[in-house]
Design a protein around this motif. Sequence first.
Motif, PDB file in Angstrom:
ATOM      1  N   ALA A 253       0.825  -1.216   0.000  1.00 19.09           N
ATOM      2  CA  ALA A 253       0.000   0.000   0.000  1.00 19.09           C
ATOM      3  C   ALA A 253       0.854   1.258   0.000  1.00 19.09           C
ATOM      4  N   ALA A 254       2.093   1.171   0.449  1.00 19.48           N
ATOM      5  CA  ALA A 254       2.984   2.336   0.420  1.00 19.48           C
ATOM      6  C   ALA A 254       3.158   2.847  -1.000  1.00 19.48           C
ATOM      7  N   GLY A 255       3.151   1.947  -1.969  1.00 19.21           N
ATOM      8  CA  GLY A 255       3.252   2.355  -3.365  1.00 19.21           C
ATOM      9  C   GLY A 255       2.069   3.195  -3.777  1.00 19.21           C
ATOM     10  N   GLY A 302      10.979  -5.531   0.813  1.00 21.69           N
ATOM     11  CA  GLY A 302      11.057  -5.652  -0.632  1.00 21.69           C
ATOM     12  C   GLY A 302       9.738  -5.348  -1.315  1.00 21.69           C
ATOM     13  N   ILE A 303       8.613  -5.795  -0.715  1.00 25.30           N
ATOM     14  CA  ILE A 303       7.288  -5.516  -1.287  1.00 25.30           C
ATOM     15  C   ILE A 303       7.031  -4.012  -1.328  1.00 25.30           C
ATOM     16  N   VAL A 304       7.349  -3.326  -0.232  1.00 26.67           N
ATOM     17  CA  VAL A 304       7.147  -1.876  -0.183  1.00 26.67           C
ATOM     18  C   VAL A 304       7.974  -1.194  -1.272  1.00 26.67           C
ATOM     19  N   LEU A 305       9.238  -1.593  -1.407  1.00 28.22           N
ATOM     20  CA  LEU A 305      10.125  -0.946  -2.367  1.00 28.22           C
ATOM     21  C   LEU A 305       9.730  -1.218  -3.810  1.00 28.22           C
ATOM     22  N   GLY A 309       8.612   1.704  -6.343  1.00 30.14           N
ATOM     23  CA  GLY A 309       9.373   1.817  -7.582  1.00 30.14           C
ATOM     24  C   GLY A 309       8.484   1.732  -8.805  1.00 30.14           C
ATOM     25  N   GLN A 310       7.521   0.800  -8.781  1.00 34.09           N
ATOM     26  CA  GLN A 310       6.600   0.653  -9.910  1.00 34.09           C
ATOM     27  C   GLN A 310       5.754   1.902 -10.099  1.00 34.09           C
TER      28      GLN A 310
END
Length: 387
Positions: A253-255, A302-305, A309-310
Amino acid sequence: MKLSRGDVLLMSFCTGLIVANIYYCQPLIILIAKDFNLSESYAGRMTYLTQAGYALGLFLLVPLGDMFERKKQILLTTSLSVLSLLLAAFAPNFLVLEIASVLIGASSIVPQLILPMAANLSSAENRGHTVGVIMSGLLIGILGSRALSGMVGYYWGWRTMFLIAAGICFLLLFLMFKRFPQSRPSFTGTYKKLMSSMFGYIKTEPVLRETSLINFLAFAVLSSFWTTMVLFLANPPFNFQSLQIGLFGIAGAAGALAAPLVGRLSDNKDPRKNILYGLVLQIISMAAFFFTGSHLFLFVIGIVLIDIGQQAIHVTNQTRIYALIPEARNRLNTIFMSVSFVGAASGSAIGLWLWDMGKWPLYCLGAAVVILVNICIYRFYGKKFNI
């Protein structure tokens, strides 16, 4: 007509709930495999068939938004989503489910009709922010869909999730009918001329070529991760159920929260550098995944990053193409998003292949190589075309 804040939020809400249709199947792979007595990797075919259907719908249907009234097209396409989701819910065998998956993907293109509509109705100085807000809804829908389907599948079975999705789309039909603005088409030629004009844009617009290539590989990486991670978490040492696997979508969700910020940055004079930041975040995420082992802290980081990034890559690229030829936004978006989801489908298929060949470590290494190739493409276009 100009968009109010409420209009933008409504479009974001509808975008998220409809795009979720493409991703409900991912945490359900394990349950579907058991129900039809299939291997988990074979049942995973659903993921890339849905994405391939989405790419097909993008290519064939989204350009019509420049030719026909968009609101009517949105309502008709959402109606097809309802029927496709019901077909999946009552599928008697895996073949019918595969057919339903393609139809679900093809009929879930509504977000790519909403985005050009919003871009057309936004002022130039606010366009990136508007796209970013709607993209937030889209990403929240993607991530929330995984958590929701994992929970529903665990407690009530995978078929119930498709029934719920059909009900959501049915309710959205009435909401969009009442609130969405009508739009005037900008293209008066034939469908053949409409489609052929797209290939002319590919030849003449280097920014369109660059954004599409970069998005192809970025979507391949992201999609391969969300497909392969289901198998990673369902096997030792974790042995997680669909409920637990689906909850990992919340970490991304940070993305979604980053999208409006990225959109504002994309309104600046030099938005292209955001793409490089996104690619760097993706390569760091792969390092975190590779070294996860039996501890999930690095995995969550890694999921957050990877999702931030996407967002940096996708929102920036989408804002850049909307600034190219205003009267052809649907066609430009068609090229851009069709290529992106061919990348997503390819990534899911390759991710499953890498998993079969060498499990999680080989997948992480393969994805890292793809990201490095993407960085090379970014540098090549920057030097050759000075964009």
